[in-house]
Design a protein around this motif. Sequence first.
Motif, PDB file in Angstrom:
ATOM      1  N   PRO A 285       0.914 -14.175  -6.103  1.00 18.15           N
ATOM      2  CA  PRO A 285       1.519 -14.620  -4.758  1.00 18.15           C
ATOM      3  C   PRO A 285       0.345 -15.509  -3.922  1.00 18.15           C
ATOM      4  CG  PRO A 285       1.855 -12.111  -5.005  1.00 18.15           C
ATOM      5  CD  PRO A 285       0.917 -12.554  -6.001  1.00 18.15           C
ATOM      6  N   LYS A 328       5.909 -10.945  -4.488  1.00 22.76           N
ATOM      7  CA  LYS A 328       4.846  -9.972  -4.328  1.00 22.76           C
ATOM      8  C   LYS A 328       5.623  -8.585  -4.028  1.00 22.76           C
ATOM      9  CE  LYS A 328       2.343 -11.131  -0.758  1.00 22.76           C
ATOM     10  NZ  LYS A 328       2.029 -11.511   0.600  1.00 22.76           N
ATOM     11  N   MET A 338      -1.685  -5.078  -4.807  1.00 22.93           N
ATOM     12  CA  MET A 338      -2.002  -6.669  -4.560  1.00 22.93           C
ATOM     13  C   MET A 338      -3.379  -6.926  -4.112  1.00 22.93           C
ATOM     14  SD  MET A 338       0.673  -7.331  -6.525  1.00 22.93           S
ATOM     15  CE  MET A 338       1.150  -8.964  -6.550  1.00 22.93           C
TER      16      MET A 338
END
Length: 383
Positions: A285, A328, A338
């Motif tokens: 992302p 994401k 993440m």
Amino acid sequence: MMYKFMLNETSYHGAGAIKAVPEEIKARGFKKVFVASDPDLVKFGVTKKVTDLLDEAGIEYVLYSNIKPNPTIENVQTGVAAFKEAGADCIVAIGGGSSMDTSKAIGIIITNPEFADVRSLEGVAPTKNPCAPIIAVPTTAGTAAEVTINYVITDVEKKRKFVCVDSHDIPVVAVVDPDIMSSMPKGLTAATGMDALTHAIEGYITKGAWELSDMFHIKAIEIIARSLRGAVENTAEGREGMALGQYVAGMGFSNVGLGVDHSMAHTLSAYYDMPHGKACAILLPTTMEYNAEYTGEKYKDIAKAMGVEGVDGMTQEEYRKAAVDAVKKLGEDVGIEMTLKGVVKEEDIPQLAKDAYADACRPGNPRDTSVEDIEALYRSLLK
């Protein structure tokens, strides 16, 4: 402008495809097989699913399993020696990218002995001969090493990974059987699946992308987006979709290159032994946001392929954000945390960035980058 596109001579797809392995060995006249597989696959009986077929067919083979998750120069060197000692004439590579990357390096050195120094294979090595024939049987749905001309080796001494690009290393046969992937644990399924998505997205926006590669990449994004959650839950549909989706992505990116996400991920794996797919997933992302202004309308296509609704009514800023958010969300849904917090050390970042900048994947990035930019990208994920 002239383009070159390379794929396997033959590929098999679908449940039960591994039954084609002994048929291909006999049809091609091979006499003794060098089976390369990692020790965990041997321990848990996954490798045996293929070697049992060789036993039933009366095919002689020797098993080599000195392969680490991020294969090393030493893994390759001992593999070359074992291949020679066995008197083998082909390789059956069973596993994820580690087994196949090790097999490619072994196969190249066997037929191009002047490259016995494994480090000499970095980049685009001027080898002259096709590698020892490889029949690749992937057990993970991610790397697509069974259809690519790339492989990655870890230099433990120098704490770096190096990428090798060689049209002579592509397996002659790929056997993509979702059944043999069903024993993958959730975490590995998620990480390798996000690696495949990274291949598809980076391949779609790389500087080398063109119409033929775009066709493969956008379809791969669509298949992976609808299949990965199911694969993590071990549904038959999810496994089958991911087996195909990751292969389709490989058909594309092998021929046009990747970008800074993979450069940064290779460095994380070399420094911290982080699984490659997990590193790609965490970075994706952020690197997408970094590249967004240099991708024209491609994020609109990515958003649609990711299943985002109402994309045609969005502004450019909105559909770019929607594409990033969808990626994401998929990563989070399959259990990827993440962030690099607690993994990357601040004092390592300057060298990490230098190594990532030197990586062979970086020049393909749609946005020209710098060591300073890469440092900033790493730091942004420590928050």
